[in-house]
Design an enzyme around this catalytic site. Structure first.
Site, PDB file in Angstrom:
ATOM      1  N   LYS A 113      10.819   5.384  83.089  1.00  0.00           N
ATOM      2  CA  LYS A 113      10.411   6.996  82.909  1.00  0.00           C
ATOM      3  C   LYS A 113      10.201   7.455  84.277  1.00  0.00           C
ATOM      4  O   LYS A 113      10.495   8.715  85.067  1.00  0.00           O
ATOM      5  CB  LYS A 113       9.744   7.233  82.045  1.00  0.00           C
ATOM      6  CG  LYS A 113      11.179   7.372  81.051  1.00  0.00           C
ATOM      7  CD  LYS A 113      10.713   8.449  79.999  1.00  0.00           C
ATOM      8  CE  LYS A 113      11.834   8.140  78.538  1.00  0.00           C
ATOM      9  NZ  LYS A 113      11.290   8.110  77.454  1.00  0.00           N
ATOM     10  N   LYS A 193      25.107   2.811  78.104  1.00  0.00           N
ATOM     11  CA  LYS A 193      25.578   3.153  76.183  1.00  0.00           C
ATOM     12  C   LYS A 193      25.741   5.040  76.219  1.00  0.00           C
ATOM     13  O   LYS A 193      24.783   5.759  76.624  1.00  0.00           O
ATOM     14  CB  LYS A 193      23.355   3.249  75.925  1.00  0.00           C
ATOM     15  CG  LYS A 193      23.398   2.690  74.602  1.00  0.00           C
ATOM     16  CD  LYS A 193      22.379   2.912  74.195  1.00  0.00           C
ATOM     17  CE  LYS A 193      21.424   3.080  73.235  1.00  0.00           C
ATOM     18  NZ  LYS A 193      20.353   2.772  72.839  1.00  0.00           N
ATOM     19  N   LYS A 196      22.977  10.939  74.754  1.00  0.00           N
ATOM     20  CA  LYS A 196      22.847  13.009  74.217  1.00  0.00           C
ATOM     21  C   LYS A 196      22.722  13.450  76.411  1.00  0.00           C
ATOM     22  O   LYS A 196      23.106  14.500  76.472  1.00  0.00           O
ATOM     23  CB  LYS A 196      21.433  13.447  73.577  1.00  0.00           C
ATOM     24  CG  LYS A 196      21.448  13.368  72.588  1.00  0.00           C
ATOM     25  CD  LYS A 196      20.498  13.570  71.663  1.00  0.00           C
ATOM     26  CE  LYS A 196      19.799  12.269  70.292  1.00  0.00           C
ATOM     27  NZ  LYS A 196      18.559  12.109  70.319  1.00  0.00           N
TER      28      LYS A 196
END
Ligand code: SF4
Length: 324
Positions: A113, A193, A196
């Site tokens: 991240k 994958k 959202k």
């Protein structure tokens, strides 16, 4: 009864990947009747990467709605929102006092991240595994359904628990992984994958027509230029999606594709039909769920979760030596 705990961040609407990867398993665990299941909408966790208040509120509400429509029963499982249980943030603070910083800095997802969003490396992101540990141990949960990729996080939670119990006495059970074969559902782009945050997902709340429209945009075997070209189902993501929804026709689809007996448009229409068939009960239930009922479920879930959480927090504070 042993307690099962699982949480998901309300960073968007639930989609087919969530349905196959988590929701079906949530329902299966509930149906086993061997566990007390706690399912948590992790809205505080979502704040590490999400700052839109309107979306957060809406997603949180819709997530509960989708879970119930998918078959979670609020009478048998405790369905609640993380921020409704204040004890979790208090326990997070207490656990952070005994968690060495270098344990957190070495977490692979933290490093990823930081690399992906160097402009948003907040304190919450570093402490994410500590809050996750607080989530789990606050309810003395012993069983955590995880995919293999989540094992490092659970191992860190277990390390924190061991460290706490060693320092202050055995307050928390060490959570155990219940490895589930979490299928990796690749998105409509056929590359990564279903997620959202990517425009590659199919939301569960879409209508039949909208779902079909979305499926028709799926990337197929790019080497197949014409309908008369033989296809390669084993490298085609549409075929991979058929494996989740249309098992009984799988061989035929494979054969027809390879022999060029079936075009990609027909193949995708069949996939859309199979998905719509699978989601029919979900949609029928969802449309019956009133907002009032969902708020009642959230309220009741909070009450039950708070009761368990406060007991554990009191034990932890006593063990630490905080004056009552
Ligand atoms: Fe993929 Fe189906 Fe087209 Fe074959 S027919 S390439 S499996 S979409």
């Amino acid at each position: 009864m042993k307690r099962v705990f699982s949480a998901a961040r309300p960073t968007g609407n639930q989609h087919l990947g969530n349905y196959l990867g988590a929701l079906k398993n949530y329902v299966a665990l509930q149906e086993e009747n061997s566990y007390q299941c706690l399912y948590c909408v992790a809205d505080v966790h979502a704040l590490t990467t999400m700052q839109n208040s309107i979306d957060l509120r809406r997603n949180t509400f819709n997530m509960v709605k989708d879970w119930i429509a998918a078959g979670l029963d609020p009478k048998r499982s405790i369905i609640f929102v993380q921020s409704h249980v204040p004890a979790v943030t208090e326990l997070h603070t207490l656990l952070s006092m005994i968690t060495p910083l270098n344990w957190l800095l070495r977490v692979p997802t933290f490093k990823e991240k930081v690399k992906a969003h160097p402009e948003n490396v907040n304190y919450g992101l570093v402490g994410y595994p500590v809050l996750m540990t607080a989530d789990v141990v606050l309810y003395k949960s012993e069983i955590i359904p995880v995919g293999e990729d989540q094992l490092p996080h659970l191992e860190l939670a277990r390390e924190i628990v061991r460290h706490f119990n060693y320092s202050y006495g055995p307050v928390f059970p060490e959570p155990q992984a219940k490895l589930t074969a979490v299928p990796v559902v690749i998105g409509l782009d056929g590359k990564v994958k279903m997620s959202k945050s990517m425009d590659n997902h199919v939301e569960l709340s879409l209508s039949e027509e909208e779902t079909t429209k979305r499926i028709m945009t799926a990337v197929t075997d790019v080497s197949r230029m014409r309908k008369s070209d033989p296809g390669h189902p084993d490298i085609c993501n549409v075929f991979s999606l058929h494996k989740f929804f249309d098992l009984q026709n799988l061989e035929q689809i494979h054969y027809d594709c390879q022999k060029a007996f079936m075009g990609c448009v027909t193949c995708k229409q069949k996939l859309a039909q199979a998905i719509n068939d699978e989601l029919k009960p979900f949609r029928e239930r969802r449309v019956m769920l009133s907002d009032e009922y969902i708020y009642d479920v959230i309220y009741d879930g909070a009450k039950r979760a708070i009761e368990l959480a406060n007991q554990t927090l009191t034990e932890a504070k006593e063990a630490i030596g905080l004056l009552r």
